[in-house]
Structures are given as structure tokens and as C-alpha cells.
Design a protein around this motif. Structure first.
Motif, PDB file in Angstrom:
ATOM      1  N   UNK A 137       0.835  -1.269  -0.056  1.00  0.00           N
ATOM      2  CA  UNK A 137       0.018  -0.055   0.115  1.00  0.00           C
ATOM      3  C   UNK A 137       0.977   1.364  -0.113  1.00  0.00           C
ATOM      4  N   UNK A 138       1.973   1.096   0.661  1.00  0.00           N
ATOM      5  CA  UNK A 138       2.908   2.457   0.690  1.00  0.00           C
ATOM      6  C   UNK A 138       3.549   2.800  -0.741  1.00  0.00           C
ATOM      7  N   UNK A 139       3.936   1.552  -1.217  1.00  0.00           N
ATOM      8  CA  UNK A 139       4.381   1.612  -2.574  1.00  0.00           C
ATOM      9  C   UNK A 139       3.323   1.835  -3.339  1.00  0.00           C
ATOM     10  N   UNK A 140       2.264   1.801  -3.496  1.00  0.00           N
ATOM     11  CA  UNK A 140       0.935   1.912  -4.335  1.00  0.00           C
ATOM     12  C   UNK A 140       1.024   0.994  -5.427  1.00  0.00           C
ATOM     13  N   UNK A 141       1.540  -0.547  -5.041  1.00  0.00           N
ATOM     14  CA  UNK A 141       1.679  -1.534  -6.007  1.00  0.00           C
ATOM     15  C   UNK A 141       0.286  -2.013  -6.215  1.00  0.00           C
ATOM     16  N   UNK A 142      -0.105  -2.032  -7.596  1.00  0.00           N
ATOM     17  CA  UNK A 142      -1.215  -2.552  -8.015  1.00  0.00           C
ATOM     18  C   UNK A 142      -0.943  -3.631  -9.202  1.00  0.00           C
ATOM     19  N   UNK A 143      -1.720  -4.556  -9.601  1.00  0.00           N
ATOM     20  CA  UNK A 143      -1.703  -5.291 -10.642  1.00  0.00           C
ATOM     21  C   UNK A 143      -3.160  -5.613 -11.355  1.00  0.00           C
ATOM     22  N   UNK A 144      -3.018  -5.641 -12.437  1.00  0.00           N
ATOM     23  CA  UNK A 144      -4.501  -5.851 -13.254  1.00  0.00           C
ATOM     24  C   UNK A 144      -4.200  -7.260 -13.632  1.00  0.00           C
ATOM     25  N   UNK A 145      -5.521  -7.997 -13.341  1.00  0.00           N
ATOM     26  CA  UNK A 145      -5.312  -9.467 -13.630  1.00  0.00           C
ATOM     27  C   UNK A 145      -6.562  -9.816 -14.202  1.00  0.00           C
ATOM     28  N   UNK A 146      -6.341 -11.071 -14.956  1.00  0.00           N
ATOM     29  CA  UNK A 146      -7.800 -11.460 -15.686  1.00  0.00           C
ATOM     30  C   UNK A 146      -8.254 -12.470 -14.714  1.00  0.00           C
ATOM     31  N   UNK A 147      -9.745 -12.639 -15.256  1.00  0.00           N
ATOM     32  CA  UNK A 147     -10.527 -13.609 -14.367  1.00  0.00           C
ATOM     33  C   UNK A 147     -11.073 -14.477 -15.385  1.00  0.00           C
ATOM     34  N   UNK A 148     -12.093 -15.450 -14.718  1.00  0.00           N
ATOM     35  CA  UNK A 148     -12.630 -16.521 -15.729  1.00  0.00           C
ATOM     36  C   UNK A 148     -13.994 -16.645 -15.168  1.00  0.00           C
ATOM     37  N   UNK A 149     -14.745 -17.025 -16.034  1.00  0.00           N
ATOM     38  CA  UNK A 149     -16.194 -17.211 -15.497  1.00  0.00           C
ATOM     39  C   UNK A 149     -16.928 -18.639 -16.282  1.00  0.00           C
ATOM     40  N   UNK A 150     -17.864 -19.182 -15.368  1.00  0.00           N
ATOM     41  CA  UNK A 150     -18.641 -20.083 -15.945  1.00  0.00           C
ATOM     42  C   UNK A 150     -20.006 -20.211 -15.331  1.00  0.00           C
ATOM     43  N   UNK A 151     -21.012 -20.814 -15.649  1.00  0.00           N
ATOM     44  CA  UNK A 151     -22.052 -21.243 -14.948  1.00  0.00           C
ATOM     45  C   UNK A 151     -22.615 -19.817 -14.259  1.00  0.00           C
ATOM     46  N   UNK A 152     -22.415 -18.833 -14.860  1.00  0.00           N
ATOM     47  CA  UNK A 152     -23.034 -17.482 -14.556  1.00  0.00           C
ATOM     48  C   UNK A 152     -22.502 -16.889 -13.030  1.00  0.00           C
ATOM     49  N   UNK A 153     -21.018 -17.463 -13.047  1.00  0.00           N
ATOM     50  CA  UNK A 153     -20.262 -17.036 -11.942  1.00  0.00           C
ATOM     51  C   UNK A 153     -18.607 -16.743 -12.259  1.00  0.00           C
ATOM     52  N   UNK A 154     -18.239 -16.085 -11.644  1.00  0.00           N
ATOM     53  CA  UNK A 154     -16.840 -15.807 -11.881  1.00  0.00           C
ATOM     54  C   UNK A 154     -15.917 -16.647 -11.058  1.00  0.00           C
ATOM     55  N   UNK A 155     -14.745 -17.074 -11.650  1.00  0.00           N
ATOM     56  CA  UNK A 155     -13.594 -17.587 -10.713  1.00  0.00           C
ATOM     57  C   UNK A 155     -12.358 -17.262 -10.652  1.00  0.00           C
ATOM     58  N   UNK A 156     -11.480 -17.113  -9.844  1.00  0.00           N
ATOM     59  CA  UNK A 156     -10.171 -16.408  -9.920  1.00  0.00           C
ATOM     60  C   UNK A 156      -9.210 -17.567 -10.197  1.00  0.00           C
ATOM     61  N   UNK A 157      -9.062 -18.751  -9.705  1.00  0.00           N
ATOM     62  CA  UNK A 157      -7.785 -19.608 -10.123  1.00  0.00           C
ATOM     63  C   UNK A 157      -8.137 -20.888 -10.664  1.00  0.00           C
ATOM     64  N   UNK A 158      -9.046 -21.477 -10.237  1.00  0.00           N
ATOM     65  CA  UNK A 158      -9.325 -22.799 -10.866  1.00  0.00           C
ATOM     66  C   UNK A 158     -10.896 -23.260 -10.841  1.00  0.00           C
ATOM     67  N   UNK A 159     -11.295 -24.072 -11.767  1.00  0.00           N
ATOM     68  CA  UNK A 159     -12.566 -24.733 -11.759  1.00  0.00           C
ATOM     69  C   UNK A 159     -12.528 -26.239 -12.233  1.00  0.00           C
ATOM     70  N   UNK A 160     -13.266 -27.216 -11.965  1.00  0.00           N
ATOM     71  CA  UNK A 160     -13.123 -28.540 -12.349  1.00  0.00           C
ATOM     72  C   UNK A 160     -14.321 -29.153 -12.431  1.00  0.00           C
ATOM     73  N   UNK A 161     -14.521 -30.357 -13.279  1.00  0.00           N
ATOM     74  CA  UNK A 161     -15.661 -31.110 -13.541  1.00  0.00           C
ATOM     75  C   UNK A 161     -15.049 -32.395 -13.179  1.00  0.00           C
ATOM     76  N   UNK A 162     -15.877 -33.185 -12.236  1.00  0.00           N
ATOM     77  CA  UNK A 162     -15.623 -34.822 -11.861  1.00  0.00           C
ATOM     78  C   UNK A 162     -14.771 -34.941 -10.792  1.00  0.00           C
ATOM     79  N   UNK A 163     -13.695 -35.427 -10.709  1.00  0.00           N
ATOM     80  CA  UNK A 163     -13.021 -35.982  -9.636  1.00  0.00           C
ATOM     81  C   UNK A 163     -12.587 -34.871  -8.537  1.00  0.00           C
TER      82      UNK A 163
END
Length: 318
Positions: free
Chosen positions: A126-152
Motif C-alpha cells: 500500500x505504501x508503494x502503491x503497488x497494483x496489478x491488473x489480472x484476468x479472471x474467468x467465468x462459467x455457470x454465471x459465476x466468476x472464478x479466480x484460479x481454477x474450476x473442475x468437473x469430475x474428480x
């Protein structure tokens, strides 16, 4: 700067002393309001109201599920591809102080896993005003940040959530035991999944599939598990689709996933990086998980990547 600190007091690794330390440290730098969540979905409600009230920053002290709620509360349901996916207008940045069991999102951004260390790191950022712009993903009408999975993995998450409701703590050892039991219980079932990607032949006969928006896919204690090492917050999605449940093939793959500099490769594995979108179809209802939360059973899910969707307080991308 106006900021809201959202605390999940029931998260695995949060403590009253740690929460007080974080609140006092942030209050010395920010115009801070502190709210504790009381029910499922509450973090999303609080984030949505904070954005309406003009907050510039939302600090999340909780696990990946709490972060996911905040992101969905801020951005709202994803819009169709023909429209602007992310809402127009100012959206508060997000900072995370880990408080859950795995804390994959925070750690994948370079945030310390220890809450006290992460608090000090956040103050420096915060003191250094460090920010990063990241991409996201979505499925099933909902956002997710790092992973999703079907099955196991979705079945494992479902079992872990049931254990939590029964009062048992989610630990890496419990995840491993649950994953092993689930694997052997389902290893003789016929594959039900098929994957469709733009401009590629369909992938048939898939037993389970992971869709990543970042790497690592998860952590076992301090050890990262990489399914798609080239996938990150500045790329498209990563697909990890397995067409075998053979014991020896699975053991070989597990060793690869845990090895330093992992590049998983077995004959029954399809691994593709930097995909803009994909669809997974199942011939029968099968479990879906997003960011470690069990969503329910689905027969078809479309996944999409949205670049530059969210500002986070984090170190620069490596």
C-alpha cells in the motif's frame, strides 16, 4: 483512502489476535471499516455495498471461498460475450490476507501464506502503491479466480465440505485422504466428459477436467501443484483433461504434478494453455467446483477468460 476489511471469522487459520492486528495496522493507514461475515454469500453482499458507497479498496481476510464471494459481489453476473463482461465504472481494488486452509489465490499472487507476514507485506504494498491488473474467468454465471473442475476434484471438494459441516477441519492431509478414496471409488466408471475448444477437434472419453486461470492449481502445505504451468493471470485459460483412471498412469502423473519445474505429460492427458473459451459436456450429471467451492451437478458448462478484469494489491507479475 476509504477501505472495507471483510473478515470471515470462521475461516480455518483466522484468530482473534490476528484479526485485531490486521485491523489496527490497516486503520493506521486507511479510513477503515471492519465487518465480519455471518452467513454464506455475506462477503459478496458487503463488497457490492462497499462499491456503491464509493470504497476504493476491499481487504479480504479469509479463504478462497470468501475471496470468490467478494469478486462476484463486485462484478455481478458475467455478461454474454457480445457485451462488456466487466461492469463499467469504478470497481474497488482487492487485497487479500490469507485466512483459509489453502489460500491459493493469495499465494499465487505472491502474498505470504502466514497472516502476520501478509499483513506487513500488505502495508508495504500500500505504501508503494503497488497494483496489478489480472484476468479472471467465468462459467455457470459465476466468476472464478484460479481454477474450476468437473469430475474428480469436484467430488473431493463436495466430500470436504460435508466434513466441514460435520465439524471436521479441512487440512492438506484430509484432502489427500479424500482424494485417494474418491479416486478408487470412481476409477472403474466409464468416462462421461467431452471437451470442445475453438478450432480444434473435440476431446472425447475424458474422466475429469480442470480449467485453470492461474498456476499453481493448488498447494499441498508449502508444495505447489502445477497442472498448467504456462497459465497465468495474464494469459487465457489452461485445460487439463485426463482420459485414464489407471492406477499406474495416475501415480506417474501425480509425481509429475508435485515435481519442481513440473511439466505434466502422459499419453492419456490433454494439456492446452492460453485458451479463450471452452465447453465441457457430460453424458450424465457430474460435479462442478469453482475456486474450491462445490457448485452442484451439471451436464454442460461453458468457460470463458476475461483479460484485465480486476485490480489487486499484489507484487508485480514475475
Amino acid at each position: 483512502m476509504r477501505a472495507l476489511l471483510i473478515v470471515n471469522p470462521n475461516a480455518t487459520s483466522t484468530t482473534p489476535a490476528g484479526r485485531d492486528l490486521l485491523a489496527h495496522a490497516l486503520a493506521s493507514r486507511l479510513r477503515l471499516k471492519v465487518v465480519h461475515t455471518t452467513h454464506r454469500g455475506h462477503a459478496g453482499e458487503l463488497a457490492r455495498q462497499a462499491a456503491t458507497d464509493g470504497a476504493s479498496l476491499i481487504v479480504v481476510h479469509g479463504g478462497d471461498g470468501t475471496v470468490n464471494e467478494v469478486v462476484n459481489g463486485l462484478l455481478g453476473p458475467p455478461k454474454p460475450a457480445s457485451m462488456q463482461s466487466v461492469p463499467i465504472g469504478p470497481i474497488p481494488a482487492i487485497a487479500v490476507v490469507p485466512g483459509g486452509s489453502a489460500n491459493v489465490f493469495a499465494r499465487s499472487l505472491g502474498i505470504h501464506a502466514d497472516p502476520v507476514e501478509a499483513t506487513n507485506q500488505l502495508l508495504d504494498l500500500l505504501a508503494a502503491k503497488e497494483r496489478r491488473r489480472i484476468g479472471l474467468a467465468h462459467c455457470d454465471n459465476r466468476w472464478f479466480t484460479f481454477n474450476a473442475g468437473m469430475g474428480l476434484d469436484a467430488m473431493v471438494v463436495e466430500a470436504i465440505e460435508a466434513a466441514r459441516h460435520a465439524g471436521r477441519t479441512a487440512t492438506p492431509a484430509r484432502y489427500v485422504r479424500t482424494a485417494v478414496r474418491t479416486f478408487f471409488r470412481t476409477s472403474r466408471r466409464a468416462p462421461t466428459l467431452s471437451v470442445r475448444l475453438p478450432g480444434r477437434p473435440p476431446i472425447e472419453g475424458v474422466h475429469y477436467a480442470f480449467v485453470s486461470n492461474a498456476s499453481p492449481w493448488t498447494y499441498l502445505n508449502q508444495r505447489p501443484v502445477h497442472t498448467n504451468p504456462e497459465t497465468g493471470y495474464d494469459t487465457g485459460l489452461g485445460l487439463f483433461a485426463m482420459r485414464s483412471m489407471g492406477v499406474f498412469t495416475s501415480l506417474r502423473l501425480s509425481r509429475q504434478l508435485l515435481a519442481p519445474g513440473a511439466q505434466p505429460k502422459v499419453g492419456a492427458l490433454t494439456r492446452i494453455d492460453d485458451v479463450s473459451n471452452l465447453t465441457i459436456h457430460s453424458s450424465e450429471p457430474i460435479g462442478l467446483q469453482l475456486d474450491g467451492d462445490y457448485i452442484g451437478q451439471r451436464t454442460e458448462v461453458h468457460f470463458a477468460s476475461v483479460p484485465s478484469a480486476l485490480d489487486v494489491v499484489a507484487p508485480p507479475a514475475p
